[in-house]
Scaffold this motif. Structure first.
Motif, PDB file in Angstrom:
ATOM      1  N   ILE A  50      -3.539 -10.902  -3.730  1.00 11.92           N
ATOM      2  CA  ILE A  50      -2.771 -10.136  -4.428  1.00 11.92           C
ATOM      3  C   ILE A  50      -3.142  -8.859  -5.167  1.00 11.92           C
ATOM      4  O   ILE A  50      -2.683  -7.748  -5.192  1.00 11.92           O
ATOM      5  CB  ILE A  50      -1.772 -11.014  -5.455  1.00 11.92           C
ATOM      6  N   GLU A  51      -4.389  -8.919  -5.762  1.00 15.15           N
ATOM      7  CA  GLU A  51      -4.961  -7.834  -6.452  1.00 15.15           C
ATOM      8  C   GLU A  51      -5.286  -6.820  -5.521  1.00 15.15           C
ATOM      9  O   GLU A  51      -5.318  -5.733  -5.851  1.00 15.15           O
ATOM     10  CB  GLU A  51      -6.353  -8.421  -7.168  1.00 15.15           C
ATOM     11  N   ASP A  52      -5.771  -7.089  -4.438  1.00 17.61           N
ATOM     12  CA  ASP A  52      -6.179  -6.228  -3.348  1.00 17.61           C
ATOM     13  C   ASP A  52      -5.042  -5.555  -2.132  1.00 17.61           C
ATOM     14  O   ASP A  52      -5.097  -4.445  -1.477  1.00 17.61           O
ATOM     15  CB  ASP A  52      -6.981  -6.654  -2.312  1.00 17.61           C
ATOM     16  N   ASP A  53      -3.789  -6.239  -2.699  1.00 21.87           N
ATOM     17  CA  ASP A  53      -2.812  -5.541  -1.956  1.00 21.87           C
ATOM     18  C   ASP A  53      -2.348  -4.311  -1.840  1.00 21.87           C
ATOM     19  O   ASP A  53      -2.010  -3.625  -0.649  1.00 21.87           O
ATOM     20  CB  ASP A  53      -1.472  -6.787  -1.979  1.00 21.87           C
ATOM     21  N   PRO A  54      -2.182  -3.686  -3.133  1.00 21.56           N
ATOM     22  CA  PRO A  54      -2.003  -2.316  -2.935  1.00 21.56           C
ATOM     23  C   PRO A  54      -3.032  -1.351  -2.340  1.00 21.56           C
ATOM     24  O   PRO A  54      -2.618  -0.269  -1.743  1.00 21.56           O
ATOM     25  CB  PRO A  54      -1.861  -1.954  -4.770  1.00 21.56           C
ATOM     26  N   LEU A  55      -4.240  -1.938  -2.358  1.00 20.77           N
ATOM     27  CA  LEU A  55      -5.159  -0.987  -1.411  1.00 20.77           C
ATOM     28  C   LEU A  55      -4.864  -1.100  -0.131  1.00 20.77           C
ATOM     29  O   LEU A  55      -5.137  -0.123   0.531  1.00 20.77           O
ATOM     30  CB  LEU A  55      -6.706  -1.556  -2.016  1.00 20.77           C
ATOM     31  N   ARG A  56      -4.343  -2.335   0.251  1.00 24.31           N
ATOM     32  CA  ARG A  56      -4.187  -2.600   1.701  1.00 24.31           C
ATOM     33  C   ARG A  56      -2.928  -1.519   2.146  1.00 24.31           C
ATOM     34  O   ARG A  56      -3.026  -1.019   3.022  1.00 24.31           O
ATOM     35  CB  ARG A  56      -3.846  -3.997   1.879  1.00 24.31           C
ATOM     36  N   LEU A  57      -2.125  -1.601   1.116  1.00 23.35           N
ATOM     37  CA  LEU A  57      -0.758  -0.876   1.365  1.00 23.35           C
ATOM     38  C   LEU A  57      -1.174   0.614   1.596  1.00 23.35           C
ATOM     39  O   LEU A  57      -0.806   1.536   2.513  1.00 23.35           O
ATOM     40  CB  LEU A  57       0.244  -0.970   0.575  1.00 23.35           C
ATOM     41  N   LEU A  58      -2.040   1.196   0.537  1.00 21.17           N
ATOM     42  CA  LEU A  58      -2.449   2.635   0.722  1.00 21.17           C
ATOM     43  C   LEU A  58      -2.998   2.972   1.939  1.00 21.17           C
ATOM     44  O   LEU A  58      -2.961   4.003   2.438  1.00 21.17           O
ATOM     45  CB  LEU A  58      -3.379   2.844  -0.767  1.00 21.17           C
ATOM     46  N   PHE A  59      -3.893   2.162   2.347  1.00 21.87           N
ATOM     47  CA  PHE A  59      -4.736   2.547   3.524  1.00 21.87           C
ATOM     48  C   PHE A  59      -3.788   2.418   4.857  1.00 21.87           C
ATOM     49  O   PHE A  59      -4.121   3.038   5.902  1.00 21.87           O
ATOM     50  CB  PHE A  59      -6.074   1.475   3.721  1.00 21.87           C
ATOM     51  N   THR A  60      -2.837   1.376   5.009  1.00 16.42           N
ATOM     52  CA  THR A  60      -2.015   1.692   5.851  1.00 16.42           C
ATOM     53  C   THR A  60      -1.031   2.676   6.067  1.00 16.42           C
ATOM     54  O   THR A  60      -0.904   3.323   6.892  1.00 16.42           O
ATOM     55  CB  THR A  60      -1.156   0.130   5.795  1.00 16.42           C
ATOM     56  N   CYS A  61      -0.613   3.017   4.902  1.00 14.71           N
ATOM     57  CA  CYS A  61       0.216   4.191   4.875  1.00 14.71           C
ATOM     58  C   CYS A  61      -0.473   5.429   5.166  1.00 14.71           C
ATOM     59  O   CYS A  61       0.241   6.389   5.681  1.00 14.71           O
ATOM     60  CB  CYS A  61       0.765   4.574   3.448  1.00 14.71           C
ATOM     61  N   CYS A  62      -1.646   5.624   4.982  1.00 15.31           N
ATOM     62  CA  CYS A  62      -2.559   6.622   5.378  1.00 15.31           C
ATOM     63  C   CYS A  62      -3.551   6.475   6.322  1.00 15.31           C
ATOM     64  O   CYS A  62      -4.409   7.215   6.722  1.00 15.31           O
ATOM     65  CB  CYS A  62      -3.503   6.956   4.247  1.00 15.31           C
ATOM     66  N   HIS A  63      -3.136   5.769   7.455  1.00 17.55           N
ATOM     67  CA  HIS A  63      -3.671   5.264   8.516  1.00 17.55           C
ATOM     68  C   HIS A  63      -3.778   6.726   9.400  1.00 17.55           C
ATOM     69  O   HIS A  63      -2.833   7.389   9.658  1.00 17.55           O
ATOM     70  CB  HIS A  63      -3.047   4.188   9.451  1.00 17.55           C
ATOM     71  N   PRO A  64      -4.864   6.952  10.152  1.00 20.83           N
ATOM     72  CA  PRO A  64      -4.961   7.986  10.797  1.00 20.83           C
ATOM     73  C   PRO A  64      -4.225   8.234  12.291  1.00 20.83           C
ATOM     74  O   PRO A  64      -4.180   9.068  12.739  1.00 20.83           O
ATOM     75  CB  PRO A  64      -6.381   8.156  11.209  1.00 20.83           C
ATOM     76  N   ALA A  65      -3.727   6.920  12.681  1.00 27.66           N
ATOM     77  CA  ALA A  65      -2.622   6.953  13.645  1.00 27.66           C
ATOM     78  C   ALA A  65      -1.521   7.369  13.406  1.00 27.66           C
ATOM     79  O   ALA A  65      -0.562   7.771  14.443  1.00 27.66           O
ATOM     80  CB  ALA A  65      -2.379   5.315  13.994  1.00 27.66           C
ATOM     81  N   LEU A  66      -1.237   7.967  12.249  1.00 26.12           N
ATOM     82  CA  LEU A  66       0.069   8.507  11.671  1.00 26.12           C
ATOM     83  C   LEU A  66      -0.292  10.060  11.589  1.00 26.12           C
ATOM     84  O   LEU A  66      -1.219  10.459  11.260  1.00 26.12           O
ATOM     85  CB  LEU A  66       0.584   7.915  10.428  1.00 26.12           C
ATOM     86  N   SER A  67       0.773  10.964  11.745  1.00 25.94           N
ATOM     87  CA  SER A  67       0.541  12.483  11.511  1.00 25.94           C
ATOM     88  C   SER A  67       0.512  12.519   9.860  1.00 25.94           C
ATOM     89  O   SER A  67       0.817  11.561   9.069  1.00 25.94           O
ATOM     90  CB  SER A  67       1.622  13.137  11.925  1.00 25.94           C
ATOM     91  N   MET A  68      -0.078  13.557   9.530  1.00 28.44           N
ATOM     92  CA  MET A  68      -0.159  13.841   7.985  1.00 28.44           C
ATOM     93  C   MET A  68       1.168  13.935   7.440  1.00 28.44           C
ATOM     94  O   MET A  68       1.361  13.518   6.194  1.00 28.44           O
ATOM     95  CB  MET A  68      -0.770  15.137   7.757  1.00 28.44           C
ATOM     96  N   SER A  69       2.218  14.324   7.878  1.00 26.44           N
ATOM     97  CA  SER A  69       3.722  14.403   7.465  1.00 26.44           C
ATOM     98  C   SER A  69       3.956  13.096   7.331  1.00 26.44           C
ATOM     99  O   SER A  69       4.791  12.669   6.234  1.00 26.44           O
ATOM    100  CB  SER A  69       4.643  15.393   8.267  1.00 26.44           C
TER     101      SER A  69
END
Length: 423
Positions: free
Chosen positions: A98-117
């Motif tokens: 649970i403590e690490d979940d926000p970090l997981r979410l941030l790295f997932t949202c910023c994954h290089p598979a997605l465009s910068m937009s």
């Protein structure tokens, strides 16, 4: 009423954390969002009578998880999702997750598979907790288009099988810069809004700083500290960047008493931590430049020699024509307008600067300082044609009018030429 205020405050502060854990437990962005909203709805209904629980975030996660499982069962997919029926409490390993979940979410949202937009929109929606309408307004997009962008980004993550995890130690050095870049881009969006009269969208800048501070708690690394220092030091000047009429005030004319001393000290403290770990990393170098301005008692007392040196180090570490532009302005301030113009002219044909309004604004300012009235006029007109933000347009128009009237002392555009830099 007091309980309602507590729930509203809790939502603003902790909704992304609750959502992050529910995404991990339920394995789906949309199911997790629905479950999170169900949990907060349950809190609105039950807490006024039962009282706020001792561990409200854990309560919301537990209720949201159960609501999510109920959703899955109602959709008759419990068999495929049986692994989600995990214990809700009592395991140390789950507490660490649970403590690490926000970090997981941030790295997932910023994954290089997605465009910068897509990364920008998804991070603002899921990590910053802004509504779709708020994100659309901040990014100057239609809400329906922004909603579709977010849906497509989630689908791309799901179809690509992107793991919901923090990169391991081997992958982290290549992934972290992308996450920092998204956070700084959000911050810069707050300083480059082109709608109406705003110079600063405080909400976006504050959200970027909040994301940076959350990342620093979870991942205490030098460049994370450097980015936080940079954002705090720039944001400390926000109250002096416009006058009472909403007109832009350049750095050398700002009333430094209006700079936020507490935020300046926070920035300098983060910079001290960054310098101990990554003294020549890009964000730390940029923060060091901002610190020179912050520590100068007046514009005249600015240590331009040090700023030139720092921009030189930054250009070696992270070559960019915009950094070269900023260094040229610093050289002009330290040596002479002609010295700065010589460096700017060498950049004149660079494709990234041809239509960059701050490049032409800098040329105009230096030509004016050097007494080249006709060259300054052409450069001001070019900058004005490329500028969309209304306060900046009025600022440039005033400078052009002063030039044509032969009035007013020389002024610098250095404030604009580096505050809105993107990483």
């Amino acid at each position: 009423m007091q309980v309602q205020v507590s729930i509203d405050s809790l939502y603003r502060r902790h909704a992304p954390r609750v959502l992050a854990t529910l995404i991990r437990r339920l394995g789906d962005f949309d199911a997790a969002e629905e479950a999170m909203h169900d949990a907060f709805a349950a809190a609105v209904s039950r807490w006024p009578e039962e009282g706020v629980p001792d561990a409200p975030v854990a309560w919301l996660i537990r209720v949201g998880h159960r609501r999510g499982i109920d959703q899955i069962r109602r959709r008759q997919t419990a068999r495929q999702h049986a692994h989600l029926l995990m214990p809700d409490e009592g395991e140390a390993e789950e507490a660490r997750d649970i403590e690490d979940d926000p970090l997981r979410l941030l790295f997932t949202c910023c994954h290089p598979a997605l465009s910068m937009s897509d990364r920008l929109a998804l991070t603002l929606r899921e990590m910053a907790g802004l509504t779709t309408e708020q994100v659309a307004s901040a990014l100057l997009q239609r809400p329906a288009s922004l909603a579709q962008r977010i849906v497509r980004a989630k689908r791309r993550l799901r179809n690509a099988g992107i793991p919901y995890e923090v990169p391991d130690a081997a992958e982290l050095p290549t992934r972290l810069p992308g996450v920092l870049g998204v956070i700084y881009l959000i911050f810069n969006e707050g300083y480059s809004s082109s709608d109406g009269e705003r110079i600063v969208d405080v909400r976006l800048a504050d959200e970027a700083i909040r994301l940076g501070e959350a990342l620093a708690r979870l991942l205490p690394q030098g460049e994370v500290f450097g980015l936080l220092a940079l954002m705090h030091l720039h944001h400390a000047r926000r109250g002096a960047r416009q006058d009472a009429r909403g007109e832009l005030v350049p750095l050398e004319e700002q009333d430094r008493r209006r700079w936020d001393a507490r935020q300046t000290q926070a920035g300098l403290a983060w910079l001290e931590r960054a310098l101990a770990l990554t003294p020549t990393a890009p964000y730390t170098l940029q923060a060091s430049i901002a610190a020179v301005h912050a520590q100068a008692e007046s514009a005249e007392a600015t240590d331009w020699r040090r700023i030139v040196m720092l921009y030189g180090a930054l250009q070696q570490r992270q070559p960019s024509p915009v950094i070269e532009l900023n260094r040229a302005v610093a050289v002009a301030m330290h040596d002479s307008p002609e010295a700065g113009l010589a460096l700017l002219e060498a950049l004149a044909e660079h494709h990234q600067l041809v239509d960059y309004h701050l490049f032409h604004a800098a040329r105009a300012d230096l030509h004016r300082r050097a007494g080249h009235r006709e060259a300054a006029r052409h450069a001001y007109e070019r900058a004005l044609a490329l500028t969309v933000q209304q306060p900046e347009r009025r600022f440039l128009a005033r400078r052009l009018a002063e030039l044509e009237a032969g009035d007013g002392p020389p002024r610098s555009t250095e404030e604009n030429s580096h505050v809105v830099d993107t990483p």
